[in-house]
Design an enzyme around this catalytic site. Structure first.
Site, PDB file in Angstrom:
ATOM      1  N   HIS A 109      59.462 -87.318  -8.112  1.00  0.00           N
ATOM      2  CA  HIS A 109      58.806 -88.375  -7.330  1.00  0.00           C
ATOM      3  C   HIS A 109      57.294 -88.168  -7.468  1.00  0.00           C
ATOM      4  CE1 HIS A 109      62.576 -87.448  -5.123  1.00  0.00           C
ATOM      5  NE2 HIS A 109      62.597 -88.702  -4.744  1.00  0.00           N
ATOM      6  N   ASP A 115      56.116 -85.345  -5.278  1.00  0.00           N
ATOM      7  CA  ASP A 115      56.472 -83.977  -5.677  1.00  0.00           C
ATOM      8  C   ASP A 115      55.349 -83.378  -6.514  1.00  0.00           C
ATOM      9  OD1 ASP A 115      58.949 -84.709  -4.680  1.00  0.00           O
ATOM     10  OD2 ASP A 115      59.774 -85.133  -6.670  1.00  0.00           O
TER      11      ASP A 115
HETATM   12  C1  XLS Z   1      68.508 -88.575  -1.934  1.00  0.00           C
HETATM   13  C2  XLS Z   1      68.414 -88.948  -3.337  1.00  0.00           C
HETATM   14  C3  XLS Z   1      67.064 -88.700  -3.967  1.00  0.00           C
HETATM   15  C4  XLS Z   1      66.930 -89.473  -5.225  1.00  0.00           C
HETATM   16  C5  XLS Z   1      65.537 -89.636  -5.704  1.00  0.00           C
HETATM   17  O1  XLS Z   1      69.575 -88.476  -1.359  1.00  0.00           O
HETATM   18  O2  XLS Z   1      69.432 -88.293  -4.034  1.00  0.00           O
HETATM   19  O3  XLS Z   1      66.858 -87.341  -4.154  1.00  0.00           O
HETATM   20  O4  XLS Z   1      67.693 -88.916  -6.252  1.00  0.00           O
HETATM   21  O5  XLS Z   1      64.754 -90.294  -4.787  1.00  0.00           O
END
Ligand code: XLS
Ligand code: NI
Ligand code: NI
Length: 437
Positions: free
Chosen positions: A100, A103
């Site tokens: 993201h 991150d």
């Molecule tokens: C949350 C999601 C998230 C997505 C990316 O439950 O899995 O981590 O993969 O935003």
């Protein structure tokens, strides 16, 4: 050069008889299966958020993980995380990472400051990619953590929040393009609701579609060549997420004229939260031309939330890889370990063990799935099970040549349907078990 995973060697393949906890027993990156090296079938990716940002905090306890890349200054931490990520990928032989925007760099006091922070990190990622060959599987925007997104992003009741999300997504798409990302993921975050008493569902869904259309237009405008994915999830953090499962995403995409622009990123733990198996979601996606990518993890059936554990179940891995092979394999997608170590596994080495185990489990699933396909009995059985559709009345129904009148006459003449044949479920389960050795 600083090292964050000290004493961790490059993890290599030693074969099923090895007792070395720091070696692969099944993942042999260059071994060829069905004409392709394992690494190309599996396209393993580390999840930046869980691996390098997650602190091990839970609703009952504070941060517990040792994060040697954490510095006093958040931008220094961000720079360190780049080093940690690529060191980790190189040592484990992970070919991809997913991230993201948040991150990668800390959010600033204003949007402009957040973007300056990102712009300082992206060249470092690019350089590390060139240096190591590790690539970005997909990028995404975090439109759910900050309190401004409390009512959702694309489905917020606050139009300014929608605008903020759009700006954030545009920037994340630009970064993903800059880094040569294979895809871009939309996970709903808080796109859903807690109570229908304060929710105009029709309006919220229309807004979500508007956001997606804007993204499609922007993709074209900036020349981003990657694949768009939607990641279904039924609940958490909201009670009802709109993108609840593969079928709900499919209906949304069809209704809003978006279906040609998206594929699905299926997450194992989200599938089970929706009351499905990962296998089911993959088959549904493939059956509708939406198979794209996998967030490889697993839940705990005794716990009703997204525990995001590393995928170690060999049946799940086998069925997932059967579905992947049947779908023709990944193109833009891959296996992203959207998983975190347990809170009590707080040392950096635990992240190494977690990935070794998960990569081995998926590799073993791939080998078993390929062996089952090579055996051929399962595919033959499936083919033969539908033999009545290949000729006669079945072929005429499939071709659309007959309607209720013809079928009334057909059945009146016959008096009774042809006898059924057994579904042989146990025999097929035994066949699968035969390859677990
Ligand atoms: C949350 C999601 C998230 C997505 C990316 O439950 O899995 O981590 O993969 O935003
Ligand atoms: Ni995910
Ligand atoms: Ni998840």
């Amino acid at each position: 050069m600083v090292e964050f995973f000290k004493n961790v060697p490059k993890i290599s393949y030693e074969g099923p008889d090895s007792d070395n906890p720091l070696a692969f027993k099944h993942y042999d990156a260059d071994a060829v299966i069905e004409g392709r090296p394992m690494r190309e079938h599996l396209r393993f990716s580390v999840a930046y958020w869980h691996a390098f940002c997650g602190t091990g905090a839970d609703p009952f306890g504070e941060a517990a993980r040792q994060l040697p890349w954490q510095a006093g200054d958040p931008m220094e931490t961000a720079r360190n995380k780049v080093v940690a990520c690529f060191e980790f990928c190189e040592k484990l032989g992970l070919d991809f990472y997913c991230a993201h925007d948040n991150d990668l760099a800390p959010e600033g006091a204003t949007l402009a400051e957040s973007w300056r922070n990102l712009d300082a990190i992206v060249p470092r990622l690019k350089e590390a990619q060139q240096h190591t060959g590790v690539r970005l599987l997909w990028g995404t925007a975090n439109c759910f953590s900050h309190p401004r997104f409390m009512h959702g992003a694309g489905t917020s009741c606050n139009a300014d929040v929608f605008a903020y999300a759009a700006a954030k997504i545009a920037k994340a798409m630009e970064i993903t393009r800059e880094l040569g990302g294979q895809g871009y993921v939309f996970w709903g975050g808080r796109e859903g609701y807690k109570s229908l008493l304060n929710t105009d569902m029709r309006r919220e869904l229309d807004h979500l579609a508007r956001l997606m259309h804007m993204a499609v237009d922007y993709k074209e405008k900036i020349g981003f060549q990657g694949q768009f994915f939607i990641e279904p999830k039924p609940k958490e953090p909201t009670k009802h997420q709109y993108d609840s499962d593969a079928a709900a995403c499919h209906a949304f995409l069809l209704r809003h004229g978006l279906v040609d622009h998206f594929k699905l990123n299926i997450e194992a733990n989200h599938a089970t939260l929706a009351g499905h198996t990962l296998h089911h979601e993959l088959e549904y996606a493939a059956a509708n031309g939406l198979f794209g990518s996998i967030d490889a993890n697993r839940g705990d059936l005794l716990l009703g939330w997204d525990t995001d554990q590393f995928p170690l179940d060999l049946y799940d891995a086998t069925f997932a890889m059967l579905a992947v092979l049947r779908a023709g394999g990944f193109t833009a997608g891959g296996l992203n370990f959207d998983a975190h170590v347990h809170r009590e596994s707080f040392e950096p080495i635990d992240l190494v063990y977690a990935h070794i185990g998960a990569m081995d489990a998926m590799a073993r699933g791939l080998k078993i799935a390929a062996a089952i396909r090579a055996d051929g009995r399962l595919d033959d059985f499936l083919e033969n099970r539908y033999a009545s559709w290949n000729s006669g009345i079945g072929a005429r129904i499939e071709a659309g040549d007959v309607g209720f009148d013809e079928l009334k006459n057909y059945m009146l003449e016959r008096g009774e349907a042809a006898p059924n044949e057994s579904g042989r479920v146990e025999m097929l389960e035994n066949l699968v078990n035969q390859y677990f050795r």
